[in-house]
Design a protein around this motif. Sequence first.
Motif, short mmCIF file in Angstrom:
data_model
loop_
_atom_site.label_atom_id
_atom_site.label_comp_id
_atom_site.label_asym_id
_atom_site.label_seq_id
_atom_site.Cartn_x
_atom_site.Cartn_y
_atom_site.Cartn_z
N ALA A 38 0.83 -1.21 0.00
CA ALA A 38 0.00 0.00 0.00
C ALA A 38 0.86 1.26 0.00
N TYR A 39 1.96 1.21 0.74
CA TYR A 39 2.87 2.36 0.76
C TYR A 39 3.41 2.64 -0.64
N MET A 40 3.81 1.59 -1.33
CA MET A 40 4.34 1.76 -2.68
C MET A 40 3.27 2.25 -3.65
N THR A 41 2.02 1.91 -3.37
CA THR A 41 0.92 2.32 -4.26
C THR A 41 0.54 3.78 -4.05
N PHE A 42 0.41 4.19 -2.80
CA PHE A 42 -0.10 5.53 -2.50
C PHE A 42 0.98 6.53 -2.11
N GLY A 43 2.18 6.05 -1.78
CA GLY A 43 3.25 6.97 -1.41
C GLY A 43 3.03 7.58 -0.04
N SER A 44 3.90 8.53 0.31
CA SER A 44 3.82 9.16 1.63
C SER A 44 3.84 10.68 1.55
N ASP A 45 3.59 11.23 0.38
CA ASP A 45 3.59 12.68 0.22
C ASP A 45 2.36 13.26 0.92
N PRO A 46 2.53 14.03 1.99
CA PRO A 46 1.36 14.55 2.72
C PRO A 46 0.57 15.57 1.92
N GLU A 47 1.09 16.06 0.81
CA GLU A 47 0.38 17.05 0.00
C GLU A 47 -0.26 16.43 -1.24
N GLN A 48 -0.28 15.09 -1.31
CA GLN A 48 -0.87 14.41 -2.45
C GLN A 48 -2.14 13.69 -2.03
N PRO A 49 -3.32 14.26 -2.34
CA PRO A 49 -4.57 13.59 -1.94
C PRO A 49 -4.85 12.38 -2.81
N LEU A 50 -5.67 11.48 -2.29
CA LEU A 50 -6.11 10.34 -3.07
C LEU A 50 -7.17 10.77 -4.07
N GLY A 51 -7.03 10.29 -5.30
CA GLY A 51 -8.07 10.53 -6.29
C GLY A 51 -9.21 9.54 -6.14
N GLU A 52 -10.30 9.84 -6.79
CA GLU A 52 -11.47 8.97 -6.67
C GLU A 52 -11.18 7.57 -7.21
N ARG A 53 -10.29 7.47 -8.18
CA ARG A 53 -9.97 6.16 -8.73
C ARG A 53 -9.13 5.32 -7.77
N ASP A 54 -8.49 5.98 -6.81
CA ASP A 54 -7.63 5.25 -5.86
C ASP A 54 -8.43 4.44 -4.85
N PHE A 55 -9.71 4.76 -4.68
CA PHE A 55 -10.46 4.10 -3.61
C PHE A 55 -10.80 2.65 -3.96
N HIS A 56 -10.83 2.32 -5.24
CA HIS A 56 -11.02 0.91 -5.59
C HIS A 56 -9.83 0.09 -5.09
N GLN A 57 -8.61 0.61 -5.30
CA GLN A 57 -7.42 -0.10 -4.81
C GLN A 57 -7.39 -0.13 -3.29
N LEU A 58 -7.86 0.95 -2.66
CA LEU A 58 -7.90 1.00 -1.20
C LEU A 58 -8.83 -0.08 -0.65
N ARG A 59 -9.98 -0.30 -1.34
CA ARG A 59 -10.89 -1.36 -0.89
C ARG A 59 -10.24 -2.74 -1.04
N MET A 60 -9.40 -2.91 -2.04
CA MET A 60 -8.71 -4.19 -2.20
C MET A 60 -7.74 -4.42 -1.04
N PHE A 61 -7.07 -3.37 -0.61
CA PHE A 61 -6.17 -3.51 0.54
C PHE A 61 -6.97 -3.79 1.81
N ASN A 62 -8.14 -3.17 1.95
CA ASN A 62 -8.99 -3.46 3.11
C ASN A 62 -9.41 -4.93 3.12
N PHE A 63 -9.71 -5.45 1.94
CA PHE A 63 -10.08 -6.86 1.84
C PHE A 63 -8.91 -7.75 2.24
N SER A 64 -7.68 -7.37 1.83
CA SER A 64 -6.50 -8.16 2.21
C SER A 64 -6.30 -8.15 3.71
#
Length: 664
Positions: free
Chosen positions: A387-413
């Motif tokens: 997940a870190y490699m996918t979303f990074g750690s830049d505090p000034e970079q918000p998640l886009g709406e398309r990122d939430f599908h991948q976020l749900r996959m990580f939640n499932f994991s």
Amino acid sequence: MLQKRPHEDVEHSAGPQPQVQRAGKIRACAECKKHKIKCEPVAGKHKCSKCLRGGLDCVPYNPLQRFQDEDALWKENAQGEIDQLRSAVQLLLRHNQLPDLASLPDKAPAAAQPVVISPVTVTENGISTTMIVPPMDMTRENSVEPDLDVESLVPAPMRSLYDLTRIRNLRSSTRLKSNANFKEDDFISQGVVPQAEAEDLLHRYMENMYQLLWDGLLVPHKTLDSLRRHSTLLTATILTVAALHTPGRGEMLQKCYNVFVSLAYSTCLSRLQNLDDVRALCLAAFYIPNLSWKLSGLAVRNAVEMNIHQSYHKLLRGHAEQRDNVRLWYALYVCEHQFSIAYGRPPLLHDDLAIKNVEHFINSTVVTPGDMRLLAQVALFKILTEAYMTFGSDPEQPLGERDFHQLRMFNFSIEQWRLLWQPRCEDSAVIGSYPSKGIVLYYHFARFQLNSLALRALPPPNATSSESLSYDRREAANIAISAATCTLTLIFEEPDLRRAMTGVPLFTHTMVAFCATFLLKMAKTWGGVAQHASPLEWTSEPAGLGLNFNIGQVLSLSRRSATMLVKVADSLNEKHLTRHIVRGIKELLKHFDTPETPSSAVHTNQPDTGLPPSGQLGMMGGVGAGLDPMDGFNMYDLIGSYGFGFDESFLEQATTNDFGLWTT
């Protein structure tokens, strides 16, 4: 013409005269000379009268004898000092893990310039450490002829360079031998730490912390003699950690800490290592907060230099003795990923064959309960690293709406991880339900850490705007709020978790601090919007933002967290980080208190009903536009940043001047 005046001395005027031979003078014997008396010879005897009367040897006095005696005395004293200096140098070399004095060349080449080895003193935060720095020389092995051995046709480049030059310094050196002289040269034998104190601290560690860190995987030796024989660094680490978890041992903690820092400095560039030294660095990283990041990286690099990363391959080829090395590699993975992700920094270790085949390790070897808990964390941090490699750690970079599908996959994991590993981690007779409940604790925290990304880099909510969050972003934010709340609630309600809090590594205490701080800052951030809504709306879903956030519950949980940590801190040393976490939480809570609604208005022993306690509205009335009681606090430094920001943010808000151990 001037004439010389005749000299009155006829002899002088006649020129130099031959010297008259004087009669030989009888020298006094040594005995008479000693007593400063006249030496009277006796006719027909070889002795003087005094020596005859005393029955002594009558030896003629030799004026050079005094110089000979003094010279012999000086040489004797010099030899003693040289032996003492040699012993001191040998002790320093062993203390700094350098080669023995006997291994150094007896004579330098004639063309070589003399190398002066001087002690180097390093001062950091008021702590001075003196080290002996070896000369930078390129010495060759005894066999200096290059060998065209084709056993390994394509070795590592540095291995090829070593094979070609035979320069000893290019080769990794592993010291696996025991320290046979440990009773003469370690810090306990020197009296820095009395042996009785060391025995007591080791006993406290074995009783309170040994089982919590994977059933003692990092401490394979259970007696003080065995520890001292195998690794001075591991001995110093255990005593430091034990003193840090013992109240009233501030002075002893500082002594042990000084020894550990001195040894750790020497370890950084030392080429002589053993497995116990790597275990010591890993163990210290888990418990010493100001050095955790540095020590975890150092432990990994030293382990790689010793080829521990190849142990899994050797285990697959049938080398059963490599099993403990594989376990150590897994522990290093967890340690390094805990702190790299916690600080929002990229990890050093990647997912190699050992990490990818955790299930194969379980099926192919005898697995202990401690192994199961360790492998569970390996599997979890593998997901979090992805997940870190996918979303990074830049505090000034918000998640886009398309990122939430991948976020749900990580939640499932994460959900699948809990279902798989919680039944595997069985309860223990020593630490109770801590193994299985620890899985639940890490589950909640992982969900919180992942889903808090939904709030990353969002602008502060506007009290005059009814703009709501998108459904996907609101869903993730609500999961983060629920997970942070469940993390704190689980610790309150599970007695085995509460008991374990006095001996768990730094990471678990950081969980509590991060969750409490997140919720408090959420209370402030959304509280300004909430005061413009009706009381019922304010307690459930503030101003149309759609967040299931109960401010009264948050404040109650935060105060309960502080109360619980106060009890934990009473069983720990005054220097332990828990005391400063408590201070930081209380400082944040002060910003929600007004004269009309003191902290005592919220009773922590009352159940949370979902409605604000009496007086809560007046307390939150001061948190809104036009009056910001938290001026100087960055509200977004911990919200939605992948990583705790624990070193840069939370500790700065605590009273950092009180960190006596880490700053003096």
